[in-house]
Design a protein around this motif. Structure first.
Motif, PDB file in Angstrom:
ATOM      1  N   ASP A 159       0.852  -1.178   0.000  1.00 50.58           N
ATOM      2  CA  ASP A 159       0.000   0.000   0.000  1.00 50.58           C
ATOM      3  C   ASP A 159       0.897   1.240   0.000  1.00 50.58           C
ATOM      4  O   ASP A 159       1.792   1.338   0.845  1.00 50.58           O
ATOM      5  CB  ASP A 159      -0.886  -0.020   1.243  1.00 50.58           C
ATOM      6  CG  ASP A 159      -1.696   1.235   1.389  1.00 50.58           C
ATOM      7  OD1 ASP A 159      -2.514   1.516   0.497  1.00 50.58           O
ATOM      8  OD2 ASP A 159      -1.505   1.947   2.400  1.00 50.58           O
ATOM      9  N   PRO A 160       0.686   2.173  -0.915  1.00 53.98           N
ATOM     10  CA  PRO A 160       1.599   3.311  -1.012  1.00 53.98           C
ATOM     11  C   PRO A 160       1.556   4.251   0.203  1.00 53.98           C
ATOM     12  O   PRO A 160       2.558   4.871   0.523  1.00 53.98           O
ATOM     13  CB  PRO A 160       1.147   4.045  -2.280  1.00 53.98           C
ATOM     14  CG  PRO A 160      -0.194   3.512  -2.600  1.00 53.98           C
ATOM     15  CD  PRO A 160      -0.312   2.172  -1.967  1.00 53.98           C
ATOM     16  N   LEU A 161       0.422   4.339   0.873  1.00 48.59           N
ATOM     17  CA  LEU A 161       0.314   5.246   2.022  1.00 48.59           C
ATOM     18  C   LEU A 161       0.952   4.659   3.277  1.00 48.59           C
ATOM     19  O   LEU A 161       1.671   5.346   3.992  1.00 48.59           O
ATOM     20  CB  LEU A 161      -1.163   5.585   2.299  1.00 48.59           C
ATOM     21  CG  LEU A 161      -1.430   6.513   3.475  1.00 48.59           C
ATOM     22  CD1 LEU A 161      -0.772   7.873   3.265  1.00 48.59           C
ATOM     23  CD2 LEU A 161      -2.937   6.674   3.682  1.00 48.59           C
ATOM     24  N   THR A 162       0.712   3.394   3.539  1.00 46.63           N
ATOM     25  CA  THR A 162       1.149   2.786   4.799  1.00 46.63           C
ATOM     26  C   THR A 162       2.378   1.900   4.669  1.00 46.63           C
ATOM     27  O   THR A 162       3.040   1.618   5.663  1.00 46.63           O
ATOM     28  CB  THR A 162       0.019   1.918   5.380  1.00 46.63           C
ATOM     29  OG1 THR A 162      -0.247   0.842   4.468  1.00 46.63           O
ATOM     30  CG2 THR A 162      -1.235   2.730   5.614  1.00 46.63           C
ATOM     31  N   GLY A 163       2.654   1.418   3.463  1.00 42.51           N
ATOM     32  CA  GLY A 163       3.744   0.475   3.275  1.00 42.51           C
ATOM     33  C   GLY A 163       3.370  -0.954   3.647  1.00 42.51           C
ATOM     34  O   GLY A 163       4.181  -1.863   3.534  1.00 42.51           O
ATOM     35  N   LEU A 164       2.125  -1.148   4.105  1.00 45.78           N
ATOM     36  CA  LEU A 164       1.674  -2.496   4.468  1.00 45.78           C
ATOM     37  C   LEU A 164       1.426  -3.318   3.214  1.00 45.78           C
ATOM     38  O   LEU A 164       1.232  -2.780   2.127  1.00 45.78           O
ATOM     39  CB  LEU A 164       0.373  -2.422   5.266  1.00 45.78           C
ATOM     40  CG  LEU A 164       0.424  -1.770   6.637  1.00 45.78           C
ATOM     41  CD1 LEU A 164      -0.979  -1.732   7.248  1.00 45.78           C
ATOM     42  CD2 LEU A 164       1.391  -2.498   7.543  1.00 45.78           C
ATOM     43  N   HIS A 165       1.386  -4.632   3.386  1.00 49.84           N
ATOM     44  CA  HIS A 165       1.017  -5.511   2.287  1.00 49.84           C
ATOM     45  C   HIS A 165      -0.412  -5.202   1.856  1.00 49.84           C
ATOM     46  O   HIS A 165      -1.224  -4.738   2.649  1.00 49.84           O
ATOM     47  CB  HIS A 165       1.098  -6.982   2.709  1.00 49.84           C
ATOM     48  CG  HIS A 165       2.494  -7.473   2.850  1.00 49.84           C
ATOM     49  ND1 HIS A 165       3.253  -7.865   1.775  1.00 49.84           N
ATOM     50  CD2 HIS A 165       3.279  -7.621   3.931  1.00 49.84           C
ATOM     51  CE1 HIS A 165       4.443  -8.239   2.197  1.00 49.84           C
ATOM     52  NE2 HIS A 165       4.488  -8.098   3.499  1.00 49.84           N
ATOM     53  N   THR A 166      -0.703  -5.467   0.599  1.00 50.59           N
ATOM     54  CA  THR A 166      -2.068  -5.343   0.098  1.00 50.59           C
ATOM     55  C   THR A 166      -2.754  -6.699   0.239  1.00 50.59           C
ATOM     56  O   THR A 166      -2.175  -7.654   0.742  1.00 50.59           O
ATOM     57  CB  THR A 166      -2.076  -4.886  -1.371  1.00 50.59           C
ATOM     58  OG1 THR A 166      -1.319  -5.826  -2.141  1.00 50.59           O
ATOM     59  CG2 THR A 166      -1.496  -3.487  -1.527  1.00 50.59           C
ATOM     60  N   ALA A 206      -6.065  14.867   4.473  1.00 51.44           N
ATOM     61  CA  ALA A 206      -4.781  14.760   5.186  1.00 51.44           C
ATOM     62  C   ALA A 206      -5.001  14.184   6.581  1.00 51.44           C
ATOM     63  O   ALA A 206      -4.208  13.359   7.052  1.00 51.44           O
ATOM     64  CB  ALA A 206      -4.099  16.119   5.272  1.00 51.44           C
ATOM     65  N   ALA A 207      -6.089  14.584   7.232  1.00 51.73           N
ATOM     66  CA  ALA A 207      -6.420  14.024   8.551  1.00 51.73           C
ATOM     67  C   ALA A 207      -6.780  12.545   8.406  1.00 51.73           C
ATOM     68  O   ALA A 207      -6.383  11.713   9.240  1.00 51.73           O
ATOM     69  CB  ALA A 207      -7.567  14.793   9.189  1.00 51.73           C
ATOM     70  N   GLY A 208      -7.523  12.204   7.363  1.00 51.50           N
ATOM     71  CA  GLY A 208      -7.853  10.807   7.108  1.00 51.50           C
ATOM     72  C   GLY A 208      -6.605   9.974   6.880  1.00 51.50           C
ATOM     73  O   GLY A 208      -6.490   8.858   7.401  1.00 51.50           O
ATOM     74  N   ASP A 209      -5.658  10.518   6.128  1.00 51.21           N
ATOM     75  CA  ASP A 209      -4.386   9.814   5.902  1.00 51.21           C
ATOM     76  C   ASP A 209      -3.633   9.628   7.219  1.00 51.21           C
ATOM     77  O   ASP A 209      -3.008   8.588   7.439  1.00 51.21           O
ATOM     78  CB  ASP A 209      -3.510  10.579   4.913  1.00 51.21           C
ATOM     79  CG  ASP A 209      -4.013  10.484   3.478  1.00 51.21           C
ATOM     80  OD1 ASP A 209      -4.953   9.702   3.219  1.00 51.21           O
ATOM     81  OD2 ASP A 209      -3.450  11.197   2.623  1.00 51.21           O
ATOM     82  N   THR A 240      -3.194   4.020  12.329  1.00 53.81           N
ATOM     83  CA  THR A 240      -3.778   2.692  12.506  1.00 53.81           C
ATOM     84  C   THR A 240      -2.816   1.618  12.003  1.00 53.81           C
ATOM     85  O   THR A 240      -2.605   0.602  12.671  1.00 53.81           O
ATOM     86  CB  THR A 240      -5.128   2.585  11.772  1.00 53.81           C
ATOM     87  OG1 THR A 240      -6.011   3.591  12.293  1.00 53.81           O
ATOM     88  CG2 THR A 240      -5.749   1.217  11.935  1.00 53.81           C
ATOM     89  N   ALA A 241      -2.223   1.839  10.839  1.00 50.25           N
ATOM     90  CA  ALA A 241      -1.264   0.881  10.284  1.00 50.25           C
ATOM     91  C   ALA A 241      -0.090   0.687  11.235  1.00 50.25           C
ATOM     92  O   ALA A 241       0.329  -0.442  11.502  1.00 50.25           O
ATOM     93  CB  ALA A 241      -0.765   1.360   8.922  1.00 50.25           C
TER      94      ALA A 241
END
Length: 137
Positions: free
Chosen positions: A32-39, A77-80, A86-87
């Motif tokens: 995932d580009p925002l969190t770096g977590l696996h998709t 931005a707040a949502g991100d 959370t991530a």
């Protein structure tokens, strides 16, 4: 340098660069580009492996309540900031005991080898219920 060697080396160099680029694209497509977590795809493969190898494995799905209201009221931005917090919290809670992924939007999943005192559900609830700061709010 022999021109024949140079002529043979150039295509090999091109293929090596192309392979490197494709490997990079595949790796980033699984994250995932925002969190770096696996998709979802990467998570599914690893979660399957964990649940097959560990009889006490647990798979948890986390969906953030009222997430749309955060975006609508405070902006994307707040949502991100909420998504990345959370991530981070899920990854920290999972530790080396499993894998965490962002399935999409405000949905996450974690697969654990087992629930331990450190990875108990009370600890997860506490981690996820802490407020997220964004621009002093």
């Amino acid at each position: 340098m022999d021109t024949h060697v140079l002529a043979a080396a150039l295509p090999a160099l091109g293929w090596a660069a192309h392979t490197s680029l494709l490997t990079h694209r595949l790796t980033t497509a699984r994250r995932d580009p925002l969190t770096g977590l696996h998709t979802r795809d990467g998570f599914t493969t690893r979660a399957d492996r964990i649940t097959r190898r560990h009889p006490d494995a647990a798979v948890l799905l986390v969906d953030l309540d009222d997430f749309k209201a955060v975006n609508d009221t405070h902006g994307h931005a707040a949502g991100d900031a909420v998504i990345t917090a959370t991530a981070h919290r899920l990854t920290r809670w999972t530790g080396a005991h499993g894998i965490t992924a962002r399935l999409g939007g405000d949905e996450f999943a974690t697969a654990l080898t087992s629930l331990t005192p450190t990875t108990g559900l009370a600890a997860l609830r506490e981690a996820l219920h802490r407020p997220v700061a964004h621009h002093g709010r």
